[in-house]
Write an enzyme that holds these catalytic residues in place. Structure first.
Site, PDB file in Angstrom:
ATOM      1  N   ASP A  81       4.443  13.811  31.175  1.00 23.29           N
ATOM      2  CA  ASP A  81       4.712  13.295  32.518  1.00 23.29           C
ATOM      3  C   ASP A  81       3.472  12.559  33.003  1.00 23.29           C
ATOM      4  OD1 ASP A  81       5.914  12.931  35.062  1.00 23.29           O
ATOM      5  OD2 ASP A  81       5.071  14.802  35.818  1.00 23.29           O
ATOM      6  N   HIS A  82       3.667  11.647  33.929  1.00 23.98           N
ATOM      7  CA  HIS A  82       2.544  10.996  34.596  1.00 23.98           C
ATOM      8  C   HIS A  82       2.015  11.898  35.701  1.00 23.98           C
ATOM      9  CE1 HIS A  82       4.254   6.898  33.279  1.00 23.98           C
ATOM     10  NE2 HIS A  82       3.127   7.092  32.620  1.00 23.98           N
ATOM     11  N   PHE A 102       7.145  12.366  38.883  1.00 22.56           N
ATOM     12  CA  PHE A 102       8.595  12.481  38.638  1.00 22.56           C
ATOM     13  C   PHE A 102       9.023  11.697  37.403  1.00 22.56           C
ATOM     14  CE2 PHE A 102       7.836  12.201  43.289  1.00 22.56           C
ATOM     15  CZ  PHE A 102       8.091  13.512  43.640  1.00 22.56           C
ATOM     16  N   HIS A 103       8.173  11.657  36.373  1.00 23.87           N
ATOM     17  CA  HIS A 103       8.474  10.868  35.179  1.00 23.87           C
ATOM     18  C   HIS A 103       8.484  11.704  33.895  1.00 23.87           C
ATOM     19  CE1 HIS A 103       6.471   7.282  37.491  1.00 23.87           C
ATOM     20  NE2 HIS A 103       7.662   7.589  37.968  1.00 23.87           N
ATOM     21  N   PRO A 104       9.014  12.916  33.889  1.00 25.61           N
ATOM     22  CA  PRO A 104       9.001  13.682  32.637  1.00 25.61           C
ATOM     23  C   PRO A 104       9.960  13.100  31.607  1.00 25.61           C
ATOM     24  CG  PRO A 104      10.321  14.812  34.281  1.00 25.61           C
ATOM     25  CD  PRO A 104       9.669  13.655  34.978  1.00 25.61           C
TER      26      PRO A 104
END
Length: 550
Positions: free
Chosen positions: A299-300, A487-489
């Site tokens: 994730d980011h 919110f980028h998993p």
């Protein structure tokens, strides 16, 4: 709970109606005469005002009616913090609760996927699917879609003085301007593109499920999948809970899991597919050893620098005044413009840092993103109580900072055999030294941009972490204390050819016939920046892969 064996049979059963699942379901139904069942644990929310208005993310992302309220395990790399990880709980999935920011990702990263052994996933392979899904006037015809279902607009059509100052500051700091980061190159500073139409969210329910009513597509909401049904090593159906009953439905051709990077590996684990060691610990019978299920989570991590503004800009003053809120709302309702037509972010820069230059890197390693607010929390407007309760009491803005290609990897694992118990989520943020060094270098670049004359004219002082925090150690400590999810998993059912890969390049689960995973969990790496656009592309391409099967 009442058990019911359903006489229903469909050609395809899809679990999950998010960015990938909605596109997949519609294209499968369009492409053949068989029946398609789409199961979704949530319900329709697409007509809710706060879903439609992009700024509404602030209200819905903390609300259990709209999201699964997941939390990570304590993060050693973030001084023991647990991180809130909401995922969409509605038709359209997280496309209904995300920031509406539309970013395809870098050409080079898709070529990297191909070079890892994933035939058919280079940029030239996926470009036709990006074009097929888009409806936009932005960019060149050769690279952008004009008549797809997903509306994409540019905030360059709605410029504002603070965003213009950020743009000028980035250019004077050496970051090149870019008219279309979804075009020939991703690097540079550019107004954000949003999946919106006339200021209203264009989520996957709106674009696909409402956009293409099809007689052979059955959409069943409030249906929580509990496991994939297997006959030996062949998927034959899905068991799900629906209005107090446990129902089984048969799939004549394929079962497709599209639950996303948390729910897809969790469902496979509940179905007995995964690591023998992990399943035994969770009390689940092993049916297919596949040790990579749930692994490779990435994730980011985002942190930010906040500023006290020298002028009355942004949302802080508005959200602390009922009449200013009312005026903002009237502007939005009347014209579908203004900050309510944005997620509070308006412009970003994908940029190379001093560390990139020193290492001879040719690709940007970080993203800087302007937010028209400042506060003591990443979720400035999701903390409950009155709107803006956690915002600073003075005008302010922020520059969000994250590293584009983190090396740290974690996992998602079933905790027990109970579908209602959330899985273990451990992204293991900042456990790799490379990530720490890159993030500190990105923070320094953000500061450099803020000091350029155009943006400095809007700044009284840096408030977080403050100008006195300037050593490598102090900046890293600040990042660990303030960092949270973007919110980028992705990556938990990784596509590949090695022993830890979960699916092959046609998205078929290794070792199980008639079972695929088609969503962002199959991404081997982050495509760089946001993931929604790439997730829809995977649904579009995945449908063609399924339809091409004998």
């Amino acid at each position: 709970m009442e058990q019911q064996s359903s006489a229903e049979a469909f050609d395809y059963v899809i679990v999950g109606s998010g960015s990938s699942g909605a596109a997949l379901a519609v294209r499968l139904a369009q492409g053949q005469q068989g029946r398609v069942l789409l199961l979704e644990a949530g319900t329709s929310r697409s007509r809710d005002f706060w879903v439609r208005a992009p700024i509404g993310i602030a209200k819905i992302v903390g609300d259990a009616r709209y999201v699964w309220q997941f939390r990570t395990e304590p993060q050693a790399g973030l001084v023991g913090q647990t991180v809130y990880w909401p995922r969409g709980k509605m038709l359209g999935g997280s496309s209904g609760v995300n920031g509406t920011i539309y970013v395809r990702g870098e050409k080079e990263e898709y070529d990297h996927w191909r070079d890892l052994g994933n035939t058919g996933w280079g940029f030239d392979d996926v470009l036709p699917y990006f074009k097929r899904l888009e409806r936009t006037t932005v960019g060149a015809d050769a690279l952008r879609g004009r008549d797809g279902p997903v509306c994409v607009s540019s905030l360059s059509e709605m410029p504002d003085p603070l965003s213009q100052a950020f743009h000028e500051a980035c250019v004077s700091a050496g970051i090149p301007p870019n008219d279309d980061y979804n075009g020939a190159r991703a690097e540079g500073v550019c107004y954000l593109q949003l999946n919106t139409y006339r200021g209203s969210r264009c989520d996957s329910e709106t674009a696909y499920l409402r956009g293409f009513p099809l007689a052979n597509l059955v959409v069943r909401s409030e249906a929580l999948a509990t496991r994939v049904l297997l006959d030996g090593r062949c998927a034959v159906g899905v068991e799900y809970e629906h209005h107090g009953r446990r129902v089984r439905v048969h799939a004549a051709r394929e079962v497709i899991v599209s639950g996303g990077p948390v729910s897809s590996p969790h469902l496979l684990h509940l179905s007995g597919i995964g690591s023998a060691e992990h399943l035994e610990r969770a009390g689940i019978q092993l049916l297919q050893e596949l040790p990579g299920v749930g692994e490779n989570l990435v994730d980011h991590l985002q942190t930010r620098i906040t500023f006290h503004a020298s002028r009355r800009v942004g949302l802080n003053p508005i959200l602390q005044s009922w009449w200013r809120q009312a005026w903002l709302g009237l502007q939005y309702v009347a014209a579908r413009r203004g900050l309510m037509a944005t997620p509070a972010f308006t412009i970003h820069a994908m940029a190379r840092t001093a560390r990139d230059e020193a290492l001879g890197r040719v690709r940007p390693s970080c993203k800087l993103q302007l937010a028209h607010l400042s506060g003591n929390s990443r979720f400035e407007m999701t903390t409950g109580g009155s709107p803006g309760a956690a915002l600073d009491r003075y005008p302010g803005f922020s520059i969000g900072v994250f590293q584009l290609r983190p090396a740290s990897r974690g996992y998602v694992r079933a905790k027990t055999a109970d579908v209602h118990e959330a899985p273990l989520i451990d992204p293991r943020y900042l456990t790799q030294e490379e990530d720490q060094l890159d993030l500190v270098s990105a923070l320094r670049l953000a500061r450099q941009v803020a000091k350029e004359p155009a943006l400095a004219a809007y700044t009284l002082r840096e408030t977080r972490p403050s100008a006195s925090v300037d050593t490598e150690e102090a900046l890293l400590a600040y990042a660990k204390e303030s960092g949270t999810t973007s919110f980028h998993p992705v990556g938990t059912c990784r596509m590949g050819i090695d022993r830890l890969a979960v699916v092959d390049s046609k998205l078929r689960v290794h070792g199980i016939a008639r079972l695929r995973v088609i969503d962002s969990s199959v991404m081997p790496t982050l495509p760089a920046s946001n993931t929604h656009a790439a997730s829809i592309m995977i649904g579009e391409k995945g449908a063609d892969l399924v339809l091409a099967a004998p």
